[in-house]
Design a protein around this motif. Sequence first.
Motif, mmCIF file in Angstrom:
data_model
loop_
_atom_site.group_PDB
_atom_site.id
_atom_site.type_symbol
_atom_site.label_atom_id
_atom_site.label_comp_id
_atom_site.label_asym_id
_atom_site.label_seq_id
_atom_site.Cartn_x
_atom_site.Cartn_y
_atom_site.Cartn_z
ATOM 1 N N TRP A 233 -0.218 9.994 5.169
ATOM 2 C CA TRP A 233 -0.721 11.049 4.252
ATOM 3 C C TRP A 233 -0.118 12.477 4.777
ATOM 4 C CZ3 TRP A 233 -2.335 11.034 -0.644
ATOM 5 C CH2 TRP A 233 -2.804 12.063 -1.121
ATOM 6 N N ARG A 234 -0.714 12.691 5.811
ATOM 7 C CA ARG A 234 -0.711 14.041 6.539
ATOM 8 C C ARG A 234 1.144 14.221 6.439
ATOM 9 N NH1 ARG A 234 -3.567 13.314 10.304
ATOM 10 N NH2 ARG A 234 -2.001 12.640 11.799
ATOM 11 N N GLN A 235 1.835 13.449 6.993
ATOM 12 C CA GLN A 235 3.247 13.699 7.054
ATOM 13 C C GLN A 235 3.800 13.880 5.729
ATOM 14 O OE1 GLN A 235 5.237 10.268 8.562
ATOM 15 N NE2 GLN A 235 4.025 10.343 10.312
ATOM 16 N N ILE A 236 3.150 13.412 4.656
ATOM 17 C CA ILE A 236 3.791 13.702 3.149
ATOM 18 C C ILE A 236 3.224 14.851 2.596
ATOM 19 C CG2 ILE A 236 4.020 12.636 0.854
ATOM 20 C CD1 ILE A 236 4.190 9.804 2.492
ATOM 21 N N HIS A 237 1.799 14.985 2.602
ATOM 22 C CA HIS A 237 1.024 15.946 1.936
ATOM 23 C C HIS A 237 0.395 17.076 2.556
ATOM 24 C CE1 HIS A 237 1.675 13.554 -1.447
ATOM 25 N NE2 HIS A 237 1.227 12.484 -0.955
ATOM 26 N N ALA B 59 0.861 -1.115 0.119
ATOM 27 C CA ALA B 59 0.034 -0.002 -0.098
ATOM 28 C C ALA B 59 1.068 1.327 0.137
ATOM 29 C CB ALA B 59 -0.916 0.148 1.001
ATOM 30 N N VAL B 60 0.902 2.082 -1.059
ATOM 31 C CA VAL B 60 1.695 3.144 -1.146
ATOM 32 C C VAL B 60 1.246 4.333 -1.332
ATOM 33 C CG1 VAL B 60 3.598 1.560 -2.367
ATOM 34 C CG2 VAL B 60 1.961 2.900 -3.754
ATOM 35 N N LEU B 61 1.826 5.389 -0.908
ATOM 36 C CA LEU B 61 1.819 6.693 -0.861
ATOM 37 C C LEU B 61 2.682 7.339 -1.744
ATOM 38 C CD1 LEU B 61 0.992 7.609 2.690
ATOM 39 C CD2 LEU B 61 -0.645 6.926 0.696
ATOM 40 N N TYR B 62 2.608 8.158 -3.058
ATOM 41 C CA TYR B 62 3.406 8.896 -3.738
ATOM 42 C C TYR B 62 3.649 10.362 -3.436
ATOM 43 C CZ TYR B 62 2.525 5.125 -7.122
ATOM 44 O OH TYR B 62 2.575 3.961 -7.876
ATOM 45 N N PRO B 63 4.720 10.665 -3.256
ATOM 46 C CA PRO B 63 5.211 11.900 -2.720
ATOM 47 C C PRO B 63 4.502 13.072 -3.676
ATOM 48 C CG PRO B 63 7.084 10.968 -3.630
ATOM 49 C CD PRO B 63 6.092 9.851 -3.701
ATOM 50 N N ASN B 64 4.301 12.824 -4.945
ATOM 51 C CA ASN B 64 3.646 13.914 -5.883
ATOM 52 C C ASN B 64 2.186 13.565 -5.904
ATOM 53 O OD1 ASN B 64 3.969 11.499 -7.110
ATOM 54 N ND2 ASN B 64 4.528 12.616 -9.170
ATOM 55 N N GLY B 65 1.561 12.780 -5.071
ATOM 56 C CA GLY B 65 0.135 12.495 -4.928
ATOM 57 C C GLY B 65 -0.765 13.716 -4.931
#
Length: 83
Positions: A75-79, A12-18
């Motif tokens: 998600w919050r940490q990244i975006h 389950a991945v989150l993209y930094p440019n999401g």
Amino acid sequence: MSTALTIFGLRAVLYPNGHRPAHVHVIGNGCEAVFNLHCPNGPPELRENYAFSRKDVVKLADELAANLATLCDKWRQIHGHHE
């Protein structure tokens, strides 16, 4: 790309440019599904599915829901904000 969680051997991945809304890509075994997380309260909702069976999608959604707080925090940490 950041692996936020491993589910049944899938990533389950989150993209930094999401982009918003908060979502996660579940990838593995030649399949991919995208779930909107509906942070912070859920439930995760299937947005796109490429080759997972309906049964697998239900299992994935249940597991994502069980880990929603962790996924929303990552998600919050990244975006930043979820909305």
